[in-house]
Design a protein around this motif. Structure first.
Motif, PDB file in Angstrom:
ATOM      1  N   ARG A 202       0.820  -1.217   0.000  1.00  0.00           N
ATOM      2  CA  ARG A 202       0.000   0.000   0.000  1.00  0.00           C
ATOM      3  C   ARG A 202       0.853   1.265   0.000  1.00  0.00           C
ATOM      4  O   ARG A 202       0.338   2.369   0.112  1.00  0.00           O
ATOM      5  CB  ARG A 202      -0.952   0.000   1.202  1.00  0.00           C
ATOM      6  N   LEU A 203       2.165   1.069  -0.106  1.00  0.00           N
ATOM      7  CA  LEU A 203       3.116   2.175  -0.240  1.00  0.00           C
ATOM      8  C   LEU A 203       3.928   1.933  -1.517  1.00  0.00           C
ATOM      9  O   LEU A 203       5.094   1.543  -1.453  1.00  0.00           O
ATOM     10  CB  LEU A 203       4.037   2.258   0.981  1.00  0.00           C
ATOM     11  N   PRO A 204       3.320   2.127  -2.672  1.00  0.00           N
ATOM     12  CA  PRO A 204       3.952   1.706  -3.929  1.00  0.00           C
ATOM     13  C   PRO A 204       5.308   2.345  -4.187  1.00  0.00           C
ATOM     14  O   PRO A 204       6.205   1.687  -4.731  1.00  0.00           O
ATOM     15  CB  PRO A 204       2.929   2.106  -5.002  1.00  0.00           C
ATOM     16  N   ASP A 205       5.497   3.592  -3.808  1.00  0.00           N
ATOM     17  CA  ASP A 205       6.790   4.238  -4.031  1.00  0.00           C
ATOM     18  C   ASP A 205       7.885   3.573  -3.208  1.00  0.00           C
ATOM     19  O   ASP A 205       8.997   3.344  -3.694  1.00  0.00           O
ATOM     20  CB  ASP A 205       6.711   5.727  -3.681  1.00  0.00           C
ATOM     21  N   VAL A 206       7.548   3.260  -1.958  1.00  0.00           N
ATOM     22  CA  VAL A 206       8.526   2.588  -1.092  1.00  0.00           C
ATOM     23  C   VAL A 206       8.794   1.173  -1.592  1.00  0.00           C
ATOM     24  O   VAL A 206       9.942   0.711  -1.622  1.00  0.00           O
ATOM     25  CB  VAL A 206       8.025   2.566   0.368  1.00  0.00           C
ATOM     26  N   ALA A 207       7.745   0.472  -2.000  1.00  0.00           N
ATOM     27  CA  ALA A 207       7.906  -0.894  -2.510  1.00  0.00           C
ATOM     28  C   ALA A 207       8.766  -0.906  -3.766  1.00  0.00           C
ATOM     29  O   ALA A 207       9.619  -1.787  -3.944  1.00  0.00           O
ATOM     30  CB  ALA A 207       6.535  -1.504  -2.799  1.00  0.00           C
TER      31      ALA A 207
END
Length: 231
Positions: A202-207
Motif C-alpha cells: 500500500r506504499l507503492p513508491d517505497v515498494a
C-alpha cells in the motif's frame, strides 16, 4: 506497485513453462551462459514435475501458481526478443557475460541461481499472493517446497559442473567464489524480502524503491560471481 512487482499476467501452466524452457534450450549454443543455467534448471524442473506437490494453502493451485510466476520471471528476463537493457539488474551480468571465454560453466550456473533466488523468488511470492488473495504465511509450505527444488538445482549444478578434486585446488579462485555465496542465506533473504514487499504493497513508491535496491544488490553479487578466471 511499480512495474517490477506487478503481476505477470501470462496464463501459462507449468507444462507450458517447461515447453518454453525446452524451446530456449534448443535455440542456444551449448556453451552459452544462459544455456548452461537453463539446461540444469530444466532437468531439475522436469524431475520435480514427476512428483506430486501441494502446499498448506490451496494445494495444487497454489503450488502451480507459485511455480509459474517464479519461472516466468526468469524466462521474461532472458527472452531473446527482449532488449538486454530491459532485463532486471540481477540478470544483466549473466546476459552480458554469457559468451565470455574466461567465465567457467559453474560460474554461469551459480550466477543464474543467485539471480533467480535472490530476486525472482521474492517477487514471485508477491505475485502469487496477489493472484490468490492470500498472505505470504499461507504460502510458506509452497515456499519450502520451492526451496527443496532449489537445493536440488544447486546440487545438480555442483555435480554436473564442478571441476574434479585434482583441478579445484585450495588456491583456485573458483574455490573462493563458491564459498562466498550460500543458497540457504539467499532463500532466507528472499522470504524476508517477500514479506517486506507484501507489507509495503500500500506504499507503492517505497515498494518500488525496495525492489530496485534488491535487484541491484543481487546483480552486484552476480557480477562478482562472473569474474573471469584464469584457465
Amino acid at each position: 506497485m511499480g512495474q517490477s512487482v506487478q503481476l505477470i499476467r501470462r496464463p501459462d501452466t507449468v507444462d507450458a513453462v517447461v515447453t518454453r524452457m525446452r524451446g530456449l534450450a534448443a535455440g542456444l549454443p551449448e556453451r552459452d551462459g544462459i544455456a548452461v543455467f537453463n539446461r540444469v534448471y530444466l532437468a531439475v524442473t522436469e524431475e520435480a514435475g514427476r512428483r506430486p506437490a501441494a502446499g498448506r494453502f490451496t494445494g495444487a493451485r497454489a503450488a502451480a501458481t507459485l511455480d509459474v510466476r517464479f519461472t516466468e520471471r526468469y524466462l521474461t528476463a532472458v527472452d531473446p526478443a527482449a532488449q538486454e537493457r530491459h532485463a532486471p539488474a540481477c540478470w544483466r551480468p549473466l546476459l552480458q557475460s554469457r559468451r565470455h571465454p574466461g567465465v567457467r560453466p559453474l560460474q554461469f550456473a551459480l550466477a543464474g541461481v543467485n539471480a533467480h533466488v535472490g530476486h525472482d523468488l521474492a517477487l514471485a511470492v508477491v505475485d502469487t499472493c496477489a493472484a490468490l488473495e492470500c498472505e505470504p504465511a499461507d504460502l510458506e509450505g509452497d515456499f519450502e517446497r520451492v526451496g527443496d527444488l532449489l537445493a536440488a538445482l544447486e546440487e545438480r549444478v555442483r555435480e554436473d559442473l564442478m571441476p574434479g578434486p585434482d583441478l579445484l585446488r585450495i588456491a583456485d579462485p573458483l574455490t573462493h567464489l563458491l564459498g562466498a555465496w550460500s543458497l540457504e542465506q539467499a532463500r532466507d533473504a528472499a522470504w524476508s524480502a517477500a514479506r517486506a514487499l507484501w507489507a509495503l504493497r500500500r506504499l507503492p513508491d517505497v515498494a518500488e524503491d525496495f525492489t530496485r535496491r534488491l535487484d541491484a544488490a543481487v546483480g552486484f553479487a552476480g557480477r562478482m560471481m562472473l569474474t573471469p578466471l584464469p584457465a
